[in-house]
Design an enzyme around this catalytic site. Structure first.
Site, PDB file in Angstrom:
ATOM      1  N   LYS A   1      38.666  49.219  12.483  1.00 54.21           N
ATOM      2  CA  LYS A   1      39.668  48.300  11.913  1.00 54.21           C
ATOM      3  C   LYS A   1      39.055  46.989  11.436  1.00 54.21           C
ATOM      4  CE  LYS A   1      41.472  46.068  16.142  1.00 54.21           C
ATOM      5  NZ  LYS A   1      42.694  45.832  16.931  1.00 54.21           N
TER       6      LYS A   1
ATOM      7  N   SER B   1      24.323  46.132  36.886  1.00 52.25           N
ATOM      8  CA  SER B   1      24.631  45.980  35.472  1.00 52.25           C
ATOM      9  C   SER B   1      23.591  45.072  34.842  1.00 52.25           C
ATOM     10  CB  SER B   1      26.035  45.374  35.323  1.00 52.25           C
ATOM     11  OG  SER B   1      26.430  45.333  33.976  1.00 52.25           O
TER      12      SER B   1
ATOM     13  N   HIS C   1      26.255  42.063  39.014  1.00 51.20           N
ATOM     14  CA  HIS C   1      26.697  41.898  37.632  1.00 51.20           C
ATOM     15  C   HIS C   1      25.547  41.542  36.687  1.00 51.20           C
ATOM     16  CE1 HIS C   1      30.532  40.650  35.205  1.00 51.20           C
ATOM     17  NE2 HIS C   1      29.722  41.392  34.514  1.00 51.20           N
TER      18      HIS C   1
ATOM     19  N   TYR D   1      36.386  38.195  36.037  1.00 56.32           N
ATOM     20  CA  TYR D   1      37.403  38.508  35.018  1.00 56.32           C
ATOM     21  C   TYR D   1      38.730  37.881  35.403  1.00 56.32           C
ATOM     22  CZ  TYR D   1      34.273  42.387  33.566  1.00 56.32           C
ATOM     23  OH  TYR D   1      33.203  43.144  33.146  1.00 56.32           O
TER      24      TYR D   1
END
Length: 317
Positions: free
Chosen positions: A224, A158, A128, A53
């Site tokens: 939204k 993950s 990950h 990230y």
């Protein structure tokens, strides 16, 4: 705020985890500090990030999120003792050898994460992505070394499916190696198929902690985004088009109904649904403003009725 046991790790966390993928991407360091301060002020205490990230943002190379978190911890004496830090290894960092779950790379990558975070120990270190080229025994053996060295406290995985997780747990047991104690799956009101079923059953059986990512479906469950014209409302809009389906519309309608009944926002209902799911320890959710963090607190305190949950389940089935 009520804390929850994170599987068998010995860690206890509040029921929402901050998703650090936004740091250095959709918010800068100053805003990141403000939302992290607000997150802790609301009683939350767990932050999720990864070494990759936010490499996808123009000009980034990975490590930006960990660096911002590290700078925040350095600027807040005593904060390290108040928060639980998750990070991950295995994503491709774009350089030769800097990806996957080999022992060589894990032992190298952890040092980079510890340095950027400015901490001595990572509370929860995740694989990950699955790495078909590396045996589970090698990966878990690397984690064993890190646990013994005090560089990590617990390990998780993950993006494993039920078969992969079961095999990893079997290898750990047979070889007397550290087992994955937490799973981080993609899971939300819309994306249910990959976790509900065999994977969820396995996590419940083995007592794994579960922290879900994309908990708001990239923002779709905030309500939204109702049409393709709405997709330009944020940098994440491009990933939301796939949710604009009849099923997606039904889920939004159910969220509207429940949110209206409780006078709360749709996103708060979507997070509350996850918090109420058996076996889910906490959803991971990102925020780009203090107001959104305050919304997490409302989600954590929202008690959905059996009728609310049934309506959401019907729409998302």
């Amino acid at each position: 705020m009520e804390k929850r046991a994170l599987g068998k790790t010995g860690l206890n966390i509040a029921p929402v985890v901050f998703g650090g993928n936004v740091f250095g991407w959709t918010i800068d360091e100053k805003t990141s500090f403000a939302v992290l301060d607000a997150f802790v002020d609301q009683g939350f205490d767990a932050i999720d990030t990864a070494d990759v990230y936010s490499a996808w943002a123009p000009g980034n190379k990975g490590g930006e999120s960990e660096t911002i978190i590290g700078n925040w911890l350095k600027a807040r004496p005593g904060m390290r003792d108040k928060v639980t830090i998750f990070t991950k290894v295995g994503s491709d960092l774009g350089q030769p050898g800097q990806k996957g779950l080999s022992e060589k790379w894990i032992l190298q990558a952890v040092e980079g994460s510890l340095s950027r975070l400015g901490i001595e120990t990572i509370d929860l270190y995740f694989s990950h992505w699955p790495d078909p080229e590396t045996p589970y025994a090698e990966t878990l053996g690397a984690y064993d070394k890190l646990l013994r060295a005090g560089k990590i406290r617990a390990v998780g995985a993950s993006n494993l499916d039920a078969e992969q997780l079961a095999e990893a747990l079997k290898v750990a047991k047979d070889a007397d190696l550290p087992a994955y104690q937490v799973l981080q799956p993609q899971y939300n009101l819309y994306d249910r198929a990959s976790y509900d079923g065999a994977l969820r059953d396995l996590c419940l059986k083995e007592g794994l902690g579960v922290v879900t990512y994309y908990s708001l479906a990239s923002g779709f469950l905030s309500g939204k985004y109702r049409s393709r014209d709405d997709l330009g409302k944020s940098k994440r809009g491009g990933g939301i088009a796939k949710y604009l389906t009849p099923r997606g519309e039904a889920i939004l309608a159910a969220l509207d109904q429940v949110a209206g009944a409780h006078s709360v926002k749709q996103a708060e209902v979507a997070l509350a649904w996850l918090i109420a799911r058996e076996g889910v320890t906490a959803p991971i959710a990102s925020a780009t403003s203090v107001a959104q963090v305050e919304s997490f607190a409302r989600a954590a305190s929202l008690k959905l009725t059996a009728e609310d949950i049934a309506a959401l389940d019907r729409a998302s089935a």
